[in-house]
Structures are given as C-alpha cells and as structure tokens.
Design a protein around this motif. Structure first.
Motif, PDB file in Angstrom:
ATOM      1  N   LEU A 270     -23.836 -36.132  41.614  1.00  0.00           N
ATOM      2  CA  LEU A 270     -22.395 -35.949  41.462  1.00  0.00           C
ATOM      3  C   LEU A 270     -21.732 -37.280  41.129  1.00  0.00           C
ATOM      4  O   LEU A 270     -22.032 -38.302  41.729  1.00  0.00           O
ATOM      5  CB  LEU A 270     -21.804 -35.386  42.755  1.00  0.00           C
ATOM      6  N   ALA A 271     -20.818 -37.263  40.171  1.00  0.00           N
ATOM      7  CA  ALA A 271     -20.122 -38.482  39.788  1.00  0.00           C
ATOM      8  C   ALA A 271     -18.632 -38.218  39.669  1.00  0.00           C
ATOM      9  O   ALA A 271     -18.225 -37.188  39.151  1.00  0.00           O
ATOM     10  CB  ALA A 271     -20.658 -39.002  38.461  1.00  0.00           C
ATOM     11  N   ALA A 272     -17.834 -39.151  40.172  1.00  0.00           N
ATOM     12  CA  ALA A 272     -16.390 -39.078  39.986  1.00  0.00           C
ATOM     13  C   ALA A 272     -16.017 -40.138  38.962  1.00  0.00           C
ATOM     14  O   ALA A 272     -16.173 -41.327  39.208  1.00  0.00           O
ATOM     15  CB  ALA A 272     -15.678 -39.334  41.306  1.00  0.00           C
ATOM     16  N   LEU A 273     -15.571 -39.727  37.794  1.00  0.00           N
ATOM     17  CA  LEU A 273     -15.319 -40.649  36.705  1.00  0.00           C
ATOM     18  C   LEU A 273     -13.828 -40.811  36.461  1.00  0.00           C
ATOM     19  O   LEU A 273     -13.140 -39.846  36.138  1.00  0.00           O
ATOM     20  CB  LEU A 273     -16.002 -40.153  35.423  1.00  0.00           C
ATOM     21  N   SER A 274     -13.335 -42.027  36.620  1.00  0.00           N
ATOM     22  CA  SER A 274     -11.938 -42.321  36.331  1.00  0.00           C
ATOM     23  C   SER A 274     -11.817 -42.861  34.911  1.00  0.00           C
ATOM     24  O   SER A 274     -12.725 -43.521  34.414  1.00  0.00           O
ATOM     25  CB  SER A 274     -11.399 -43.354  37.323  1.00  0.00           C
ATOM     26  N   SER A 275     -10.705 -42.619  34.308  1.00  0.00           N
ATOM     27  CA  SER A 275     -10.504 -43.042  32.922  1.00  0.00           C
ATOM     28  C   SER A 275     -10.661 -44.551  32.781  1.00  0.00           C
ATOM     29  O   SER A 275      -9.960 -45.326  33.429  1.00  0.00           O
ATOM     30  CB  SER A 275      -9.116 -42.620  32.447  1.00  0.00           C
ATOM     31  N   GLY A 276     -11.630 -44.951  31.925  1.00  0.00           N
ATOM     32  CA  GLY A 276     -11.814 -46.356  31.630  1.00  0.00           C
ATOM     33  C   GLY A 276     -12.395 -47.182  32.756  1.00  0.00           C
ATOM     34  O   GLY A 276     -12.373 -48.405  32.703  1.00  0.00           O
ATOM     35  N   THR A 277     -12.926 -46.553  33.769  1.00  0.00           N
ATOM     36  CA  THR A 277     -13.373 -47.304  34.934  1.00  0.00           C
ATOM     37  C   THR A 277     -14.829 -46.989  35.266  1.00  0.00           C
ATOM     38  O   THR A 277     -15.243 -45.840  35.241  1.00  0.00           O
ATOM     39  CB  THR A 277     -12.513 -46.975  36.165  1.00  0.00           C
ATOM     40  N   VAL A 278     -15.617 -48.021  35.581  1.00  0.00           N
ATOM     41  CA  VAL A 278     -16.976 -47.816  36.078  1.00  0.00           C
ATOM     42  C   VAL A 278     -16.858 -47.342  37.522  1.00  0.00           C
ATOM     43  O   VAL A 278     -16.263 -48.009  38.355  1.00  0.00           O
ATOM     44  CB  VAL A 278     -17.797 -49.116  36.021  1.00  0.00           C
TER      45      VAL A 278
ATOM     46  N   ILE B 255     -16.890 -29.663  38.181  1.00  0.00           N
ATOM     47  CA  ILE B 255     -17.311 -29.070  39.447  1.00  0.00           C
ATOM     48  C   ILE B 255     -16.144 -28.950  40.401  1.00  0.00           C
ATOM     49  O   ILE B 255     -15.098 -29.572  40.226  1.00  0.00           O
ATOM     50  CB  ILE B 255     -18.437 -29.892  40.104  1.00  0.00           C
ATOM     51  N   ASP B 256     -16.337 -28.141  41.388  1.00  0.00           N
ATOM     52  CA  ASP B 256     -15.312 -27.893  42.388  1.00  0.00           C
ATOM     53  C   ASP B 256     -15.070 -29.146  43.225  1.00  0.00           C
ATOM     54  O   ASP B 256     -16.001 -29.729  43.769  1.00  0.00           O
ATOM     55  CB  ASP B 256     -15.763 -26.742  43.290  1.00  0.00           C
ATOM     56  N   LYS B 257     -13.829 -29.541  43.317  1.00  0.00           N
ATOM     57  CA  LYS B 257     -13.496 -30.733  44.082  1.00  0.00           C
ATOM     58  C   LYS B 257     -13.888 -30.582  45.541  1.00  0.00           C
ATOM     59  O   LYS B 257     -14.355 -31.528  46.180  1.00  0.00           O
ATOM     60  CB  LYS B 257     -11.996 -31.016  43.975  1.00  0.00           C
ATOM     61  N   ASN B 258     -13.738 -29.396  46.088  1.00  0.00           N
ATOM     62  CA  ASN B 258     -14.089 -29.180  47.492  1.00  0.00           C
ATOM     63  C   ASN B 258     -15.578 -29.384  47.739  1.00  0.00           C
ATOM     64  O   ASN B 258     -15.988 -29.916  48.766  1.00  0.00           O
ATOM     65  CB  ASN B 258     -13.684 -27.770  47.934  1.00  0.00           C
ATOM     66  N   ARG B 259     -16.401 -28.952  46.762  1.00  0.00           N
ATOM     67  CA  ARG B 259     -17.836 -29.146  46.885  1.00  0.00           C
ATOM     68  C   ARG B 259     -18.177 -30.631  46.916  1.00  0.00           C
ATOM     69  O   ARG B 259     -18.997 -31.091  47.707  1.00  0.00           O
ATOM     70  CB  ARG B 259     -18.524 -28.451  45.709  1.00  0.00           C
ATOM     71  N   PHE B 260     -17.543 -31.387  46.041  1.00  0.00           N
ATOM     72  CA  PHE B 260     -17.779 -32.825  45.996  1.00  0.00           C
ATOM     73  C   PHE B 260     -17.365 -33.497  47.303  1.00  0.00           C
ATOM     74  O   PHE B 260     -18.105 -34.286  47.891  1.00  0.00           O
ATOM     75  CB  PHE B 260     -17.001 -33.429  44.823  1.00  0.00           C
ATOM     76  N   MET B 261     -16.181 -33.150  47.784  1.00  0.00           N
ATOM     77  CA  MET B 261     -15.662 -33.774  48.996  1.00  0.00           C
ATOM     78  C   MET B 261     -16.480 -33.382  50.223  1.00  0.00           C
ATOM     79  O   MET B 261     -16.645 -34.168  51.156  1.00  0.00           O
ATOM     80  CB  MET B 261     -14.192 -33.395  49.197  1.00  0.00           C
ATOM     81  N   SER B 262     -17.025 -32.149  50.244  1.00  0.00           N
ATOM     82  CA  SER B 262     -17.829 -31.724  51.385  1.00  0.00           C
ATOM     83  C   SER B 262     -19.110 -32.538  51.478  1.00  0.00           C
ATOM     84  O   SER B 262     -19.557 -32.890  52.567  1.00  0.00           O
ATOM     85  CB  SER B 262     -18.155 -30.232  51.280  1.00  0.00           C
ATOM     86  N   GLN B 263     -19.712 -32.854  50.306  1.00  0.00           N
ATOM     87  CA  GLN B 263     -20.917 -33.677  50.326  1.00  0.00           C
ATOM     88  C   GLN B 263     -20.601 -35.101  50.765  1.00  0.00           C
ATOM     89  O   GLN B 263     -21.375 -35.732  51.475  1.00  0.00           O
ATOM     90  CB  GLN B 263     -21.575 -33.670  48.946  1.00  0.00           C
ATOM     91  N   VAL B 264     -19.448 -35.608  50.344  1.00  0.00           N
ATOM     92  CA  VAL B 264     -19.014 -36.931  50.796  1.00  0.00           C
ATOM     93  C   VAL B 264     -18.860 -36.945  52.311  1.00  0.00           C
ATOM     94  O   VAL B 264     -19.280 -37.879  52.998  1.00  0.00           O
ATOM     95  CB  VAL B 264     -17.688 -37.326  50.124  1.00  0.00           C
ATOM     96  N   GLU B 265     -18.272 -35.885  52.854  1.00  0.00           N
ATOM     97  CA  GLU B 265     -18.062 -35.798  54.293  1.00  0.00           C
ATOM     98  C   GLU B 265     -19.394 -35.730  55.037  1.00  0.00           C
ATOM     99  O   GLU B 265     -19.561 -36.330  56.105  1.00  0.00           O
ATOM    100  CB  GLU B 265     -17.202 -34.575  54.627  1.00  0.00           C
ATOM    101  N   ILE B 266     -20.367 -34.985  54.460  1.00  0.00           N
ATOM    102  CA  ILE B 266     -21.690 -34.898  55.090  1.00  0.00           C
ATOM    103  C   ILE B 266     -22.336 -36.280  55.166  1.00  0.00           C
ATOM    104  O   ILE B 266     -22.865 -36.679  56.211  1.00  0.00           O
ATOM    105  CB  ILE B 266     -22.600 -33.928  54.291  1.00  0.00           C
ATOM    106  N   HIS B 267     -22.281 -37.024  54.072  1.00  0.00           N
ATOM    107  CA  HIS B 267     -22.859 -38.374  54.068  1.00  0.00           C
ATOM    108  C   HIS B 267     -22.126 -39.290  55.040  1.00  0.00           C
ATOM    109  O   HIS B 267     -22.737 -40.137  55.707  1.00  0.00           O
ATOM    110  CB  HIS B 267     -22.809 -38.960  52.655  1.00  0.00           C
TER     111      HIS B 267
END
Length: 269
Positions: free
Chosen positions: A15-23, A73-85
C-alpha cells in the motif's frame, strides 16, 4: 493524496499513499521510490522507471518481468492496516520495556548484600579490609572476618563525565557481605553515626567526607537522583533508600510511596 495498491507477480500487495509531487513511501521488493502528480504516478525501481495514469479501473503494467498494478483503494482499509502496525509497535515497545525492567530488578537483587563506600582517597598498596574495620569500629559495628565475602574498588558511575571535579573523585569501595542482615546492620549503624570522614577510616591526609550507602545499579542511581530532584520541587519531606528500594513521603501524616521506575515518578505530586 492518492491511495494506491501496487502488486507483484506473486500477488503480494504493497500500500502506498502518494502525494502530488512528493516522495512518500518505499514499496515493493525492487521498488525504491514512488511519485505522484495530478494525473499520473511513477514508480522508480532498481532497474528503471514504471509509469502509469491515475485511473479507477486498476490498469496493470509489466516491467522487467515484474507486474505492477494500480487501483484506488478504500481509505479505511489503508488506515486500518496503519493502526494494526501501530498497535504492534506499541506491544513490542512494552515488551522491550518489561524485559529491561526485569533485567534491572535481577541486577539489583544481585547487589542486596553489598555496601558502597564513597569518598575514601585511593592509595597504592592500601588495605581495604583495614579501612572497613576502622569504619566499623567508629560506627559501633562488631565486624568479623566471616562477614566479608569480598571488597574492592570500582570506577564511579558517571566517571566518564567531562567534569573535572567528577574525574578527580576516588573510585568507590564495594563490600559484599556473606549475610544480608549483617550488611543491613552495619548500614544502620553508619546512618546513625553521621559526619564520617576519611580520618575515621584511618586514612592519612586531609580529612574528606565519606558516605556509606546501598549499592544501587546505575539505572537506580539515575532514578534516585530524579526522585530527589522532583521530590524537592514538590516539597516532599522524606526521600530515602531502604534495602535498595526508593521511597518518598510528603509529610509525617502521608503514606510512603515506592518508586520503582520512571513511570512511578508521576506519583510524586
């Protein structure tokens, strides 16, 4: 912000969160950098670049035998994995803290029969047992040869300090008694007889103040210092050590509070 799923040919998904113009994130087994613009994304691998457009249909792209796919992808799915970690890291941190405290407790238990004597000038060929006997006589303790397991000097805790004063202080003397009760009896006698000096120990030269304490671990010495500083700031009347444990009491009518770790400092209010 674009939420993107990148897949390998083995079906593994990163999973990757990509911001405009940002690594933003390092992903994949050969992917090292990810970029995003208003309408496209770029994945830089160790072999080269993979590019694609921002599209909800999950188009896939193949590069050097590895298959990368993109889908919103679903934002909630991404955030739930972040919370698990996050929770896993919290648990691991607590486990490490618990193991560290257990080791510290065992280290302190191994010193329960020890006394630490500070302030005795060090001289070549000195007789440490003779010095201990002189101190025992001065405080009224009947020391016998069978009381002593061993006696030696150790470098003072914090002697690596850049302070010139700290580096000039002599190494402390550690005495290990064969019985804890005998050690406690001598310590009690020494505490009653205040104002001991090196002259009382039979050491030649200008008299210097000496102190006899429980032999604390380095961690507990730091904890004791912090306890004294905070206790003084909060107006506590009593701060002391008994059998290698740190206690505080705010006034004569208050109960004694045991301080075992940094978390317990919050009890000093």
């Amino acid at each position: 912000m674009y939420l993107v799923a990148i897949k390998t040919k083995e079906g593994e998904e990163e999973l990757a969160a990509l911001s405009s113009g940002t690594v933003v994130i390092i992903i994949g087994q050969s992917v090292v950098l990810a970029y995003a613009s208003q309408s496209s994304w770029t994945v830089e691998t160790t072999q080269g670049l993979v590019k694609g457009s921002i599209a909800p249909d999950g188009d896939y792209y193949t590069f050097l035998g590895l298959k990368y796919g993109e889908s919103i992808i679903d934002k909630n799915r991404f955030m739930s994995q972040v919370e698990i970690h996050k929770q896993e890291l919290i648990i691991e941190s607590k486990t490490i803290q618990s193991l560290t405290e257990q080791l510290s407790i065992k280290d302190q238990q191994g010193r329960l029969n020890n006394l630490e004597i500070l302030g005795i000038p060090s001289k070549k060929g000195e007789n440490l047992i003779g010095i201990l006997k002189n101190i025992a006589t001065k405080v009224g303790f009947d020391l016998i040869p069978a009381d002593i397991d061993y006696i030696h000097r150790v470098r003072r805790f914090g002697s690596n300090s850049k302070s010139h004063v700290d580096n000039q202080l002599p190494p402390n003397i550690i005495v290990r008694f064969t019985q804890r009760k005998r050690k406690n009896d001598m310590l009690a006698a020494a505490r009653v007889r205040r104002g001991l000096t090196s002259a009382d120990a039979g050491v030649d030269g200008p008299p210097t103040s000496i102190f006899i304490n429980d032999h604390l671990t380095p961690q507990n010495k730091i904890l004791y210092r912090r306890t004294r500083e905070l206790g003084k700031e909060k107006g506590y009347k009593y701060i002391w050590i008994n059998n290698c444990q740190i206690f505080v009491r705010k006034s004569d009518t208050c109960k004694a509070v045991l301080i075992q770790n940094d978390s317990d400092l919050s009890k000093i209010k």
